[in-house]
Design an enzyme around this catalytic site. Structure first.
Site, short mmCIF file in Angstrom:
data_model
loop_
_atom_site.label_atom_id
_atom_site.label_comp_id
_atom_site.label_asym_id
_atom_site.label_seq_id
_atom_site.Cartn_x
_atom_site.Cartn_y
_atom_site.Cartn_z
N ASN A 171 0.85 -1.19 0.00
CA ASN A 171 0.00 0.00 0.00
C ASN A 171 0.89 1.25 0.00
O ASN A 171 0.72 2.16 0.80
CB ASN A 171 -0.89 -0.02 1.25
CG ASN A 171 -1.99 1.01 1.21
OD1 ASN A 171 -2.69 1.17 0.22
ND2 ASN A 171 -2.16 1.75 2.31
N ASN A 224 0.23 5.90 3.55
CA ASN A 224 0.51 4.68 2.80
C ASN A 224 1.45 3.80 3.60
O ASN A 224 2.17 4.27 4.47
CB ASN A 224 1.15 5.02 1.46
CG ASN A 224 0.34 6.02 0.67
OD1 ASN A 224 -0.53 5.66 -0.09
ND2 ASN A 224 0.61 7.30 0.88
N THR A 225 1.47 2.51 3.25
CA THR A 225 2.27 1.57 4.03
C THR A 225 2.51 0.29 3.24
O THR A 225 1.64 -0.16 2.51
CB THR A 225 1.54 1.20 5.34
OG1 THR A 225 1.46 2.35 6.16
CG2 THR A 225 2.27 0.11 6.09
N THR A 226 3.69 -0.30 3.43
CA THR A 226 3.95 -1.66 2.96
C THR A 226 4.36 -2.48 4.17
O THR A 226 5.36 -2.18 4.84
CB THR A 226 5.07 -1.68 1.91
OG1 THR A 226 4.68 -0.86 0.80
CG2 THR A 226 5.32 -3.10 1.42
#
Length: 421
Positions: A171, A224-226
């Protein structure tokens, strides 16, 4: 044995992904993003050599989804897998991604019930790719205003007895990039340079990050994020496992560019299940327990993580084609007019003016490209479907409760028509 379970609320859509281990395992964590949301990561940083970890939980719902992590711990207790003794307390760790904002028209979030259902449904050997589980409504590329849909991905490799698996919920603010430097998914502005690569966008900063650079489209939110996981069955100590986490997490900056921005909450968990010691290779510095050199192990896992990131990208929805025949008449358009309710803060008003169909957001928030001030004309496409400025059609359904679908497919948002409108 690693078992994976996913749970989803289609109303969101949003979801959760649970990784449960058949025994206590050794875990490590590496946090890179500027906006992380996690549970129990501090415990993993203490470096205890005793295996303590039961499960890793990745969830949507931003901070509200954090209860999914503790829900899995209580499920372990309720199922008598763990108890209240100090040396047998359940330990689950987890991280969340932000899947609210303007990308969807409600604020449904994964909760305790969904997480425990995913925990109970966990099975070995199955991991759905794309818009599933915690990756149910993720996006990539918002940093450059070309946000496309993303999801969750995985990859696996076995070398002799040693197994490596990588999992990711992508994300990110940055764009997903393949090994040729090409943007894998993104709604690129038609005025951008031809054969555009990720390096071109980065080289043009800050202009490419803003409106006005060759017609950059409107960007989205900056949350956002991973979140990711690497699992190996090779026995490692805490220092080695931590280095595995750091090296793999660092490598992800190749596949996601830019990576770990101030608006990203990037977190990677690393797990050693410890079943395999392995043979030491001649002339190569092994792990402290023997087996594969940790640097080699991490390098292989880094390539697998890139594969997992590429596998996370689902097929992107296509824009509707405009109607070539005679457009609907005013009396035909009446069937679509009305007030469509999506959530307590999102309502869309559809009305007729000058024999044309228009849309206007009348709730607290806009509906994607349809704002609250200026009505947007809807262009007819196939039967029951109209085009809106942007990428997605509006689809009207009258075979049950009258409703309006925005973003058809995996990411659809459904509004119900007010019968009195």
């Amino acid at each position: 044995m690693l078992q994976i379970g996913t749970g989803e609320y289609q109303e969101g859509p949003t979801g959760v992904t649970v990784f449960r281990f058949g025994k206590k395992v050794l875990g490590a964590v590496d946090v890179r993003g500027g906006a992380p949301g996690t549970v129990n990561t501090d415990y993993l940083r203490l470096g205890y050599e005793r295996p303590e970890l039961d499960a890793v939980v990745l969830s949507g719902g931003s901070s509200y989804g954090l209860e999914c992590t503790t829900a899995v711990a209580s499920a372990l207790k309720d199922d008598n897998i763990r108890n209240g003794l100090w040396d047998n307390v359940a330990l689950s760790v987890g991280a969340i991604i932000y899947d609210f904002g303007e990308r969807r028209l409600n604020e449904v979030y994964p909760d305790k019930k969904l997480a425990q259902a995913a925990f109970q449904a966990a099975r070995p050997g199955k991991f759905p790719l794309g818009a599933h589980g915690a990756g149910r409504f993720t996006r990539s590329g918002g940093f450059f205003g070309c946000a496309a849909y993303s999801g969750q991905g995985g990859a696996f490799r076995q070398i002799g007895e040693i197994k490596l698996a990588t999992f990711v919920v992508a994300n990110p603010a940055g764009v997903v990039t393949n090994r040729d430097g090409e943007i894998v998914a993104g709604y690129l502005d038609p005025n951008w340079p031809k054969l555009l690569k990720t390096t071109d966008l980065l080289a043009a900063l800050p202009a490419s990050h803003k409106h006005g650079w060759n017609g950059v489209p409107e960007g989205g939110d900056n949350k956002n994020t991973t979140i990711s996981l690497v699992v190996t069955n090779q026995k490692l100590n805490c220092v080695e496992l931590q280095r595995l986490a750091v090296q793999v997490h660092t490598s992800m900056a190749r596949a996601i560019q830019p990576f770990a921005t101030i608006g990203d909450g990037d977190v990677l968990y690393a797990v050693s299940t410890g079943e395999v010691v392995g043979e030491q290779e001649s002339g190569v510095a092994p792990s402290i327990f023997g087996g594969m050199n940790v640097g080699d192990l991490a390098a292989i896992a880094s390539e697998l993580m890139w594969d997992a990131i590429l596998a996370s990208v689902p097929e992107q929805p296509r824009a509707a084609e405009p109607l070539q025949s005679e457009p609907p008449q005013a009396n035909e358009l009446l069937a679509f007019a009305g007030s469509y309710y999506f959530s307590p803060f999102v309502t869309l008003q559809i009305f007729i003016k000058d024999n044309r169909l228009f849309a206007l957001a009348t709730g607290e928030r806009a509906v994607y490209a349809i704002g609250k001030e200026d009505p947007v004309e809807l262009k007819p496409a196939i039967a029951g479907q109209f085009m809106v400025p942007g990428r997605y059609p509006l689809t009207f359904k009258f075979d049950g409760p009258d409703c309006l679908i925005v973003n058809p497919g995996h990411w659809q948002q459904i509004g119900t028509r007010d019968p009195d409108s």
